[in-house]
Design an enzyme around this catalytic site. Structure first.
Site, PDB file in Angstrom:
ATOM      1  N   HIS A  57       0.835  -1.202   0.000  1.00 56.34           N
ATOM      2  CA  HIS A  57       0.000   0.000   0.000  1.00 56.34           C
ATOM      3  C   HIS A  57       0.873   1.256   0.000  1.00 56.34           C
ATOM      4  O   HIS A  57       0.631   2.204  -0.757  1.00 56.34           O
ATOM      5  CB  HIS A  57      -0.904   0.019   1.238  1.00 56.34           C
TER       6      HIS A  57
ATOM      7  N   TRP B   8      -6.258  -2.481   6.665  1.00 50.19           N
ATOM      8  CA  TRP B   8      -6.408  -3.372   5.506  1.00 50.19           C
ATOM      9  C   TRP B   8      -6.612  -2.559   4.227  1.00 50.19           C
ATOM     10  O   TRP B   8      -6.069  -2.897   3.167  1.00 50.19           O
ATOM     11  CB  TRP B   8      -7.586  -4.315   5.749  1.00 50.19           C
ATOM     12  N   HIS B   9      -7.369  -1.477   4.320  1.00 49.60           N
ATOM     13  CA  HIS B   9      -7.607  -0.636   3.146  1.00 49.60           C
ATOM     14  C   HIS B   9      -6.375   0.183   2.770  1.00 49.60           C
ATOM     15  O   HIS B   9      -6.156   0.470   1.593  1.00 49.60           O
ATOM     16  CB  HIS B   9      -8.781   0.318   3.401  1.00 49.60           C
ATOM     17  N   GLY B  10      -5.569   0.575   3.741  1.00 49.63           N
ATOM     18  CA  GLY B  10      -4.389   1.394   3.472  1.00 49.63           C
ATOM     19  C   GLY B  10      -4.191   2.417   4.572  1.00 49.63           C
ATOM     20  O   GLY B  10      -5.114   2.715   5.332  1.00 49.63           O
TER      21      GLY B  10
ATOM     22  N   SER C  81      -9.757  -3.019   9.853  1.00 49.71           N
ATOM     23  CA  SER C  81     -10.359  -2.777   8.542  1.00 49.71           C
ATOM     24  C   SER C  81      -9.731  -1.570   7.862  1.00 49.71           C
ATOM     25  O   SER C  81      -9.474  -1.585   6.649  1.00 49.71           O
ATOM     26  CB  SER C  81     -11.872  -2.568   8.695  1.00 49.71           C
TER      27      SER C  81
END
Length: 465
Positions: free
Chosen positions: A103, A358-360, A355
């Site tokens: 990321h 996990w997305h960045g 969460s």
């Protein structure tokens, strides 16, 4: 000539050539998943699953994508083979560490925001799959007593073979956008066991009606997105004209920007649903013992009306990115609750933080998921007040139901600005323009819930005379 055609096609729908290439490969997962049904042997099915997924990854993102995918896959399999007792722990932290590194290195959020594409989105899904596989193999060592139902259902007693593992990870391109599914389900589907076993009547569920419905839904979602997105660009939040608008118009624009962005995800998840359904993996059982109607909920990742008309923020994870929400519940939320204790705000915040990571590591993601934890907890408080009202005061109960619905609409669409614009500056500019209404309201509700604690009214039992 081919490049010119790709350029013209991409320009016609307002996307880059890279995104168009991905979309074509993504839609191709439907026929590729359909062909899986005709592969004759279990070994052949595993090879086909792995090879087709790797080939689609190569066409979509280039050769380097498969090298990236190999890293978490190797971490997961090696941890299971070398040290089973901590395989889940090792895979979780090393898998997330590698994902975060990708990321940061590729600045994937900026690429997605500007209409680009890279393999980190698929790597996100793949990371969850290898983690769940390792944790379930770890759970296979434990006694059933004391395990939750999800652990009992998904635990792996034996280590999957390497080809089974690769087939599960890359299955027909399902790692592109999910949905996340369990290794045990994949194995039973491939081996025609469990709910996929041929019934005594020899009846197999037909996937075609459900698949056509999902494709039709995807077409509507894409059409709406292409129609709305030019009218509500995210760049408007930092333009002088936006600041000149009144409060209601600014908030209305935030609502429409969030509403518009959601249709992109509805499209993506509808296509992935169609792909999983046509393969047969999306089958989740029959509605009754007569086997007259099949259910295809296993592939479902979003309930559009459920999201847009949610009566409570608590319902959002049940309707939005359903399979990832389920993953977070089983592998984070439930596992950080001490035995005999109830989950509270800390567990909710920790889950939302996972969460977000996990997305960045963009500020917008962190802000969105912290906001969502506040939003959900505030919605729970409103629900407790609602339940505390006696049944005879139905009108007041309905008023609180409406308040919870409006609360969810306001806070969700306010919070989603951070998820869309990502940068701290743009997020705060947008929040400030509506006086931080979506932050103030949940905090005020939570403070009020401590000042006015309530207990649900329990129906009184009549005493026998």
């Amino acid at each position: 000539m081919e490049l010119l055609d790709m350029n013209s096609m991409a320009a016609s729908i307002g996307v880059s050539v890279a995104v168009l290439r991905f979309l074509l490969c993504f839609v191709a997962t439907i026929p590729i998943s359909f062909l899986w049904r005709f592969i004759p042997s279990r070994l052949g099915k595993h090879i086909y699953s792995a090879a087709s997924g790797a080939f689609l990854s190569y066409l979509s993102f280039g050769f380097s994508s498969n090298l990236h995918f190999l890293v978490p896959m190797t971490i997961g399999y090696a941890s299971m083979a070398i040290y089973r007792p901590l395989s889940g722990f090792i895979t979780f932290f090393l898998g997330f560490a590698y994902l975060i590194g990708c990321h940061v290195f590729y600045m994937s959020g900026d690429a997605w925001k500007e209409g680009g594409i890279d393999s980190t989105g698929a790597l996100m899904v793949l990371t969850l799959k290898v983690i769940s596989c390792s944790i379930n193999y770890n759970d296979g060592m434990l006694k059933e007593e004391g395990l939750r139902e999800a652990q009992k259902k998904n635990r792996l007693i034996q280590m999957p073979s390497l080809i089974e593992y690769f087939g599960y990870c890359l299955c027909c391109g399902s790692h592109f956008a999910g949905p996340v599914f369990e290794m045990k389900d994949y194995l039973e589907w491939t081996e025609e066991k469990g709910i996929w076993a041929v019934s005594e009547k020899g009846k197999r569920p037909s996937p075609y009606g459900a698949m056509i419905r999902a494709v039709f839904q995807a077409a509507i979602c894409m059409a709406l997105y292409l129609y709305l997105v030019p009218q509500f660009p995210l760049t408007r939040f930092t333009e002088p004209v936006y600041q000149e608008w009144g409060f209601l118009k600014r908030f209305g624009y935030q609502y429409m920007a969030g509403f518009t962005a959601r249709w992109k995800y509805y499209f993506i998840w509808s296509i992935s649903e169609a792909s999983i359904i046509i393969s047969g993996l999306g089958f989740s059982g029959w509605t009754d013992e007569t086997q007259t109607k099949a259910k295809w909920d296993r592939a479902k990742n979003v309930d559009i009306l459920g999201v847009e008309l949610a009566k409570s923020a608590v319902q959002i994870p049940l309707f939005w990115n359903i399979q990832v929400s389920t993953w977070l519940r089983h592998y984070v939320y439930e596992r950080i609750v001490k035995p005999g204790k109830k989950a509270g705000f800390f567990q909710l915040l920790a889950t939302q933080t996972v969460s977000a990571v996990w997305h960045g590591l963009y500020p917008g993601y962190i802000i969105f998921f912290v906001q969502s934890a506040l939003m959900i907890d505030g919605s729970k408080a409103i629900y407790r007040w609602q339940q505390a009202i006696p049944p005879k005061m139905a009108m007041l109960r309905n008023v609180l139901v409406l308040i919870n619905f409006l609360y969810t609409v306001v806070v969700l669409n306010y919070s989603s600005v951070g998820f869309m614009v990502l940068s701290l500056h743009e997020t705060l500019v947008a929040f400030k323009s509506v006086y931080y209404i979506g932050t103030v309201i949940p905090i005020a509700v939570l403070l009020l819930s401590y000042l006015v604690p309530v207990k649900p009214v329990r129906p009184k039992t009549r005493k026998e005379e």
